[in-house]
Design a protein around this motif. Structure first.
Motif, mmCIF file in Angstrom:
data_model
loop_
_atom_site.group_PDB
_atom_site.id
_atom_site.type_symbol
_atom_site.label_atom_id
_atom_site.label_comp_id
_atom_site.label_asym_id
_atom_site.label_seq_id
_atom_site.Cartn_x
_atom_site.Cartn_y
_atom_site.Cartn_z
ATOM 1 N N GLN A 1 93.678 24.119 -63.952
ATOM 2 C CA GLN A 1 93.642 24.065 -62.632
ATOM 3 C C GLN A 1 93.141 22.641 -62.057
ATOM 4 O O GLN A 1 93.903 22.182 -60.890
ATOM 5 N N GLU A 2 92.227 21.780 -62.560
ATOM 6 C CA GLU A 2 92.005 20.522 -62.094
ATOM 7 C C GLU A 2 92.948 19.634 -62.515
ATOM 8 O O GLU A 2 93.227 18.571 -61.896
ATOM 9 N N ASP B 1 96.297 20.166 -62.703
ATOM 10 C CA ASP B 1 97.258 20.564 -61.427
ATOM 11 C C ASP B 1 96.982 20.039 -60.093
ATOM 12 O O ASP B 1 97.601 19.152 -59.407
ATOM 13 N N ARG B 2 95.606 19.884 -59.803
ATOM 14 C CA ARG B 2 95.119 19.330 -58.435
ATOM 15 C C ARG B 2 95.138 17.914 -58.484
ATOM 16 O O ARG B 2 95.474 17.274 -57.393
ATOM 17 N N ARG B 3 95.090 17.409 -59.651
ATOM 18 C CA ARG B 3 95.055 15.902 -59.865
ATOM 19 C C ARG B 3 96.544 15.250 -59.985
ATOM 20 O O ARG B 3 96.530 14.094 -60.163
ATOM 21 N N TYR C 1 99.407 14.776 -58.433
ATOM 22 C CA TYR C 1 100.193 13.916 -57.438
ATOM 23 C C TYR C 1 98.974 12.908 -56.774
ATOM 24 O O TYR C 1 99.263 12.290 -55.833
ATOM 25 N N GLY C 2 97.572 12.752 -57.256
ATOM 26 C CA GLY C 2 96.678 11.918 -56.677
ATOM 27 C C GLY C 2 96.784 10.515 -57.441
ATOM 28 O O GLY C 2 97.574 10.343 -58.181
ATOM 29 N N PRO D 1 95.656 10.804 -61.975
ATOM 30 C CA PRO D 1 96.168 12.017 -62.679
ATOM 31 C C PRO D 1 95.663 12.120 -64.069
ATOM 32 O O PRO D 1 95.225 11.022 -64.594
ATOM 33 N N SER E 1 103.581 23.694 -59.812
ATOM 34 C CA SER E 1 103.184 23.101 -61.084
ATOM 35 C C SER E 1 102.320 24.080 -61.909
ATOM 36 O O SER E 1 101.703 24.805 -61.318
ATOM 37 N N HIS E 2 102.284 23.758 -63.082
ATOM 38 C CA HIS E 2 101.822 24.706 -64.001
ATOM 39 C C HIS E 2 101.435 23.807 -65.389
ATOM 40 O O HIS E 2 102.146 23.109 -66.046
#
Length: 271
Positions: free
Chosen positions: A22-23, A25-27, A29-30, A33, A124-125
């Motif tokens: 999950q982390e 996925d959160r990163r 597009y930042g 990554p 995203s997965h």
């Protein structure tokens, strides 16, 4: 898959691994990554579901192998695959991302909307950039490649030919034999046998391998091997029949679909 590493689940190993993805996925597009080595080093801090070698569970073992390739080769996992597999086999449409010139050929992915209809899936997965529109920081050993039937057939034919294609040798015959042989011990198999849709199969080296065609819920021959994916791509080689079966679709959480089983049964029953 006997490492004790898993993808998810209600136990501590599953919860911490799921939190890591999950982390990721959160990163995605930042500005930072998570890369392959960072992700797998973080995974190494997660608890295991069981003592390595004591059982079997489908999980992140292949992702760890991708990081091992990076550490040993000194180059990125995707670059290694390009040099050692894709270029020698002339697999021009296979990779972890697609340049803009061919991105329009990427098949759309669909998901069940809960009411018997399909809608587009754009999420995203497992740390994968689903649109494949950028060179990803995380190149997964177990997911994320784009390919075509033609490219996949070159890879599967290489395996069927004991490691070579069109005069190019990728693997030694005894390596292919090892890769396509069931390797689970009796103790490890107890973890695998709960996968009821693979009755009659065993497992080894990231592949299902048919060991008892009488118990399988599919028409096939002992010694066939292959794998399927989260979006529904399906592959099997049957050396005894001299047959390769490839089927590709793009549906979230597909696995092996009923249509896949029906199609391969039609093909195998015609032999």
């Amino acid at each position: 898959m006997t490492s004790g590493l898993v993808y998810g689940g209600s136990h501590m190993a599953g919860r911490t691994t799921e939190a890591l993805f999950q982390e990721m996925d959160r990163r995605l597009y930042g500005e930072s990554p998570m890369g392959t080595l960072e992700a797998m080093n973080r995974l190494g801090q997660c608890p295991l579901a069981f003592q390595p070698g004591s059982s079997w569970a489908y999980g992140t073992s292949a992702d760890v192998l991708g990081a091992v390739v990076e550490a040993v080769s000194g180059i990125r996992f995707g670059q290694f695959l390009q040099q050692e597999l894709f270029e020698p086999l002339n697999m021009k449409d296979t990779g972890f991302w697609l340049p803009e010139s061919i991105r329009g050929r990427l098949a759309k992915t669909y998901q069940d909307n809960g009411h018997g209809e399909l809608t587009l899936y754009t999420g995203s997965h497992l740390g994968i950039v689903h649109q494949l529109d950028r060179d990803p920081a995380f190149e997964s050993g177990g997911a994320g490649l784009a390919s075509t039937i033609d490219d996949a057939a070159k890879f599967t034919t290489m395996l069927m030919n004991d490691g070579s294609l069109n005069g190019v040798r990728i693997l030694r015959p005894r390596t292919v034999q090892y890769l396509t042989t069931a390797t689970l011990t009796e103790r490890q198999y107890k973890g695998f046998e709960s996968w009821h849709t693979l009755s009659g199969f065993s497992y080894g080296n990231q592949m299902r391998i048919m060991t008892d065609s009488r118990k399988a819920g599919l028409i096939g021959s002992n010694g066939e091997y292959g794998w399927d994916g989260w979006l529904g791509p399906y592959f099997c080689n049957s050396p005894q029949d001299g047959l390769t079966f490839l089927f590709m679709t793009q549906r979230k959480d597909a696995g092996t679909l009923p249509i896949t089983r029906k199609l391969r049964n039609i093909v195998f029953s015609a032999l």
